[in-house]
Design a protein around this motif. Structure first.
Motif, PDB file in Angstrom:
ATOM      1  N   SER A  26     -11.193 -18.645  48.467  1.00  0.00           N
ATOM      2  CA  SER A  26     -11.301 -17.206  48.207  1.00  0.00           C
ATOM      3  C   SER A  26     -11.547 -16.926  46.729  1.00  0.00           C
ATOM      4  O   SER A  26     -12.359 -16.052  46.375  1.00  0.00           O
ATOM      5  N   GLY A  84     -12.512 -11.668  50.960  1.00  0.00           N
ATOM      6  CA  GLY A  84     -11.437 -10.949  51.637  1.00  0.00           C
ATOM      7  C   GLY A  84     -11.051 -11.594  52.953  1.00  0.00           C
ATOM      8  O   GLY A  84      -9.868 -11.641  53.310  1.00  0.00           O
ATOM      9  N   GLN A  85     -12.039 -12.100  53.671  1.00  0.00           N
ATOM     10  CA  GLN A  85     -11.732 -12.781  54.930  1.00  0.00           C
ATOM     11  C   GLN A  85     -10.956 -14.064  54.694  1.00  0.00           C
ATOM     12  O   GLN A  85     -10.045 -14.398  55.475  1.00  0.00           O
ATOM     13  N   CYS A 120      -1.156 -11.320  50.300  1.00  0.00           N
ATOM     14  CA  CYS A 120      -2.485 -11.781  50.729  1.00  0.00           C
ATOM     15  C   CYS A 120      -3.008 -10.936  51.879  1.00  0.00           C
ATOM     16  O   CYS A 120      -4.206 -10.608  51.931  1.00  0.00           O
ATOM     17  N   LEU A 173      -4.099  -7.439  50.465  1.00  0.00           N
ATOM     18  CA  LEU A 173      -5.310  -7.535  49.660  1.00  0.00           C
ATOM     19  C   LEU A 173      -6.526  -7.864  50.518  1.00  0.00           C
ATOM     20  O   LEU A 173      -7.606  -7.292  50.325  1.00  0.00           O
ATOM     21  N   GLY A 174      -6.361  -8.774  51.472  1.00  0.00           N
ATOM     22  CA  GLY A 174      -7.480  -9.109  52.345  1.00  0.00           C
ATOM     23  C   GLY A 174      -7.932  -7.932  53.181  1.00  0.00           C
ATOM     24  O   GLY A 174      -9.139  -7.641  53.285  1.00  0.00           O
ATOM     25  N   ILE A 182      -9.676  -5.294  50.897  1.00  0.00           N
ATOM     26  CA  ILE A 182     -11.047  -5.648  50.502  1.00  0.00           C
ATOM     27  C   ILE A 182     -12.016  -5.470  51.662  1.00  0.00           C
ATOM     28  O   ILE A 182     -13.128  -4.941  51.496  1.00  0.00           O
ATOM     29  N   ILE A 183     -11.617  -5.865  52.860  1.00  0.00           N
ATOM     30  CA  ILE A 183     -12.502  -5.726  54.029  1.00  0.00           C
ATOM     31  C   ILE A 183     -12.743  -4.255  54.352  1.00  0.00           C
ATOM     32  O   ILE A 183     -13.873  -3.837  54.647  1.00  0.00           O
ATOM     33  N   ASN A 216     -14.974  -2.661  51.683  1.00  0.00           N
ATOM     34  CA  ASN A 216     -16.340  -3.150  51.791  1.00  0.00           C
ATOM     35  C   ASN A 216     -17.134  -2.414  52.869  1.00  0.00           C
ATOM     36  O   ASN A 216     -18.351  -2.240  52.743  1.00  0.00           O
ATOM     37  N   LEU A 272     -15.187  -0.731  45.561  1.00  0.00           N
ATOM     38  CA  LEU A 272     -14.891  -2.167  45.562  1.00  0.00           C
ATOM     39  C   LEU A 272     -15.645  -2.866  44.442  1.00  0.00           C
ATOM     40  O   LEU A 272     -15.096  -3.740  43.759  1.00  0.00           O
TER      41      LEU A 272
END
Length: 325
Positions: free
Chosen positions: A194, A207-208, A260, A263-264, A267-268, A271, A278
């Protein structure tokens, strides 16, 4: 009665506990050194992107340090009890002690500390480690403790986790610790991937991978909880019993996993909903900089007076004659 060469079957001196875990100190030192190094170059980043860059740096280093450190800690499950108990086998002498149990992924630590430390003309301050990770023999370590003549409370607690104990918790903790460690190593690898993806500005995949890191961390916590919640024999010292609860490493790992996860997901979602914000967070909004660069590269437009002066009729142009060499 004495044994070999007139020595008693007990320690001549206390095996005092080491003041800190050297492995944890090395890992924390490395990550702190990286943080200091990046802070030094922080003034070179201009604009509001400096704050976002610093936040990304701190959060990334925190998650990586936690995932790596908890592999070697010995406080996933801890417990303390104060009791009056016998200090040596076949001896009626009672001592007042604090008995601690610290369970990690690779073994168990048993602490015996006198209250006060100096009693019966001895210093009672012990910390013994009995490993059960693959490649280590727990029963052999326990047998060595018997040969050295460890204090009775340490041997009593260590016997509860041996393979021959009727408590039958040795196998659960050993196998669970192995798979939890393997899952955390996978989480550390996905965290590195990541970080690499974010550095390449591939935000969605980064993010994934953070989401996958969070999933692996939470799965490791679930695996450890299954071993802890198995029925165990009570560890009794007279009228009091030694009870354990989740330790510092467990809660620290849970905090890193939830961080985590948030945040993940953030971000997804950004996006797919607001990519401009972003890009602003990751300092990728360079439209204004590109416009300034384009304007600086274009030649300056001449004024009207200059254009008028340069306008010459074609008929007035001088004919250039070429001479033969």
């Amino acid at each position: 009665m004495t044994l070999w060469n007139g020595s008693y079957p007990f320690y001549p001196g206390a095996n005092a506990c080491f003041p800190f875990d050297t492995t944890r100190a090395v890992i924390v030192t490395i990550f702190l050194s990286m943080l200091v190094m990046f802070i030094i170059i922080l003034p070179g980043i201009r604009g509001r992107g400096r704050l976002f860059w610093f936040l990304r740096l701190v959060l990334g280093l925190f998650m990586g340090a936690v995932i790596l450190t908890v592999q070697f800690t010995r406080d996933w499950e801890t417990g303390w009890v104060q009791a009056n108990t016998s200090y040596k086998s076949f001896s009626p002498v009672q001592v007042n002690t604090d008995i601690g149990l610290h369970i990690g992924l690779a073994g168990v630590n048993i602490t015996l500390r006198g209250n006060p430390v100096n009693q019966i003309n001895e210093t009672i301050n012990y910390n013994e480690h009995f490993p059960w990770n693959f490649g280590a023999d727990y029963d052999r370590s326990y047998s060595k403790g018997l040969e050295k003549g460890l204090p009775s409370p340490i041997l009593y607690v260590a016997e509860k986790f041996s393979a021959q104990s009727p408590c039958a918790v040795h196998r659960q903790y050993r196998i669970t610790g192995h798979y939890v460690s393997l899952t955390l190593w996978l989480a550390f690898c996905t965290w590195l991937i990541s970080i690499l993806l974010f550095s390449m500005s591939i935000l969605l995949y980064g993010g994934q991978m953070l989401l996958l890191t969070a999933t692996l961390i939470l799965v490791s916590l679930l695996l450890f909880s299954t071993a802890r919640n198995t029925l165990k024999c009570p560890i009794q010292f007279g009228s009091v019993s030694l009870r354990t609860d989740y330790g510092e490493s467990f809660w620290l790992t849970l905090a890193a996993g939830l961080l985590c996860l948030l945040l993940g997901l953030g971000i997804i979602i950004l996006n797919s909903v607001q990519q401009e914000k972003l890009k602003l967070i990751f300092s990728l909004d360079k439209s204004s900089e590109e416009e300034m660069w384009d304007k600086s590269c274009l030649p300056a437009e001449p004024s009207c007076s200059a254009q008028d002066g340069l306008m010459v009729p074609l008929g007035e142009l001088c004919h250039v004659t070429a001479t033969k060499l």
